[in-house]
Design a protein around this motif. Sequence first.
Motif, PDB file in Angstrom:
ATOM      1  N   UNK A   1       0.836  -1.204   0.000  1.00  0.00           N
ATOM      2  CA  UNK A   1       0.000   0.000   0.000  1.00  0.00           C
ATOM      3  C   UNK A   1       0.870   1.254   0.000  1.00  0.00           C
ATOM      4  N   UNK A   2       2.032   1.129   0.596  1.00  0.00           N
ATOM      5  CA  UNK A   2       2.968   2.251   0.588  1.00  0.00           C
ATOM      6  C   UNK A   2       3.553   2.454  -0.817  1.00  0.00           C
ATOM      7  N   UNK A   3       3.846   1.311  -1.475  1.00  0.00           N
ATOM      8  CA  UNK A   3       4.417   1.377  -2.821  1.00  0.00           C
ATOM      9  C   UNK A   3       3.396   1.928  -3.816  1.00  0.00           C
ATOM     10  N   UNK A   4       2.114   1.570  -3.603  1.00  0.00           N
ATOM     11  CA  UNK A   4       1.073   1.952  -4.555  1.00  0.00           C
ATOM     12  C   UNK A   4       0.492   3.333  -4.283  1.00  0.00           C
ATOM     13  N   UNK A   5       0.864   3.941  -3.149  1.00  0.00           N
ATOM     14  CA  UNK A   5       0.273   5.234  -2.802  1.00  0.00           C
ATOM     15  C   UNK A   5       0.698   6.328  -3.762  1.00  0.00           C
ATOM     16  N   UNK A   6      -0.270   7.206  -4.094  1.00  0.00           N
ATOM     17  CA  UNK A   6       0.023   8.324  -4.991  1.00  0.00           C
ATOM     18  C   UNK A   6       0.907   9.365  -4.307  1.00  0.00           C
ATOM     19  N   UNK A   7       0.878   9.367  -2.980  1.00  0.00           N
ATOM     20  CA  UNK A   7       1.684  10.362  -2.266  1.00  0.00           C
ATOM     21  C   UNK A   7       2.819   9.666  -1.529  1.00  0.00           C
ATOM     22  N   UNK A   8       3.258   8.557  -2.132  1.00  0.00           N
ATOM     23  CA  UNK A   8       4.277   7.729  -1.511  1.00  0.00           C
ATOM     24  C   UNK A   8       5.577   8.502  -1.282  1.00  0.00           C
TER      25      UNK A   8
ATOM     26  N   UNK B   1       8.070   6.676  -0.908  1.00  0.00           N
ATOM     27  CA  UNK B   1       8.968   5.693  -1.478  1.00  0.00           C
ATOM     28  C   UNK B   1       9.018   5.890  -2.982  1.00  0.00           C
ATOM     29  N   UNK B   2      10.188   6.182  -3.525  1.00  0.00           N
ATOM     30  CA  UNK B   2      10.294   6.438  -4.967  1.00  0.00           C
ATOM     31  C   UNK B   2      11.630   5.958  -5.512  1.00  0.00           C
ATOM     32  N   UNK B   3      11.879   6.274  -6.768  1.00  0.00           N
ATOM     33  CA  UNK B   3      13.060   5.762  -7.460  1.00  0.00           C
ATOM     34  C   UNK B   3      14.381   6.124  -6.787  1.00  0.00           C
ATOM     35  N   UNK B   4      14.418   7.215  -5.995  1.00  0.00           N
ATOM     36  CA  UNK B   4      15.705   7.605  -5.415  1.00  0.00           C
ATOM     37  C   UNK B   4      16.192   6.590  -4.373  1.00  0.00           C
TER      38      UNK B   4
ATOM     39  N   UNK C   1      16.002   3.352  -4.962  1.00  0.00           N
ATOM     40  CA  UNK C   1      16.390   2.142  -5.685  1.00  0.00           C
ATOM     41  C   UNK C   1      17.607   2.431  -6.546  1.00  0.00           C
TER      42      UNK C   1
END
Lengths: 134, 327
Positions: A48-55, A57-60, A62
Amino acid sequence: MNVPSKQRDIDSITSLILRVGVLSSLSLIIVGVILLFIRGSADGVSISQIASFHSTFNSSYLNPTHIVQGLIAVDPLYFITLGLWVLIFTPITVVFTSMVTFITAGNRLYIAMSLIVLFNLFFAMLAIPSLIHT
Amino acid sequence: MTSDITLILRFLSILGGGAMAGILGSLTGLGGATVLVPLLTLFYGIPIYFATGASLISTIATSAGSASGYTKHKIANIKIGVGLEIATTAGAIVGSLTIVAVHEAHASWIIYVLFGIVLLGSLIPTIQRSSSEEPLKRKPDWTTRIFQLAGEYYDTKLKKKISYEGVRWWLAEIIMFFAGVISGLLGIGSGALKVLGMDWAMNLPMKVTTTTSNFMIGITAATGSSIYWYEGYIQLFIAGATAIGVVIGAYIGSRLLLKITNKNIRWIFFSILSFLGVEMLLEGLDKAKVLVIATTIEEMISIAVAIIMISGLYLKTRRGERAVKAA
């Protein structure tokens, strides 16, 4: 004036590279997404954290240099990461193949021009991110 | 379990939006992103930096997906494309560095406003484009020979070989630099500027212009992608869904492109783009607190402006056609 056969060959190769690049990229993304739904989390981050629009968690978070370890650990996010990077590299390989035809045709002007394009691309990829973060 | 289904549905709905954007992007040669960013921000409520990130990735996918079809049909001119990429890649670097600064200054409204202006501005080259499939002959200039801008392709609709000679290469390079800046700045392919550069500046046939532009868009977008990646503008769930969506859309679009006339393409794209353009502009002004209005009123204004613009353009075109017939 007929289109030279070399040009026709490169057009077919370019078409093939683009197709293979896109299809393998999308397959990796799809595998990653399916794995993500099956496992419900990745690398300690919940789905749910990965799928959140206001996550947050992002590419930075990875690092592309960790792709191999990520794939060995069957981490869904690294399948998606690899898929996205295959996609980013797909158009770049086309510049390479065009340069090969310019070399075989002895077209010096266009060899130089494709080298400038490649320089710009790799400068943006390798040099700039580290320059921003120092 | 229910939450899982919600998340699967969320993924599929983003994918569907991407598919719609992909069809339009490929038909117009603008790249799916021009429709994708407004769609994701205005209708899905996705923050603009994730929207532009997903869009840049999808731009590569839509470009590569449809370009594979075009290059096989030998319409796109790869040589001209690579030559012009010198300027677009340089521009993309400038653009993506600028966007990092804009986000760090918390001034994301600028992106909305710029996006709106670019969208509405994309209409201008299309309005001025001649309605004929073949460009008027122009005398080759010194750049035609030096940069080897002559080429030909087989038009399946007109059932004949069309040969062409590009001119004013230097002017196209200047326009391409700005196309690159816009691409890095807004996460789009900025196909409209690329079309302007090749159709208007270089006098290439429309089909060559749109297909070469489609091929170039991917290289331009790849330049900015890595900067976007390390800055964290790419949300994998959203970017993954839109990438798959636009490829499906672009595939459908490229099939359609070889069959329908340029005139049809223009009207679909006018109406949708003008609505989204006004909407983005108003949203940006709202975020900057320059013009605070309710969402419903915002939408009504956008629809009204879009209708006025499209009717005006339609009447202008019809009058032009009648004048041609009378002559």
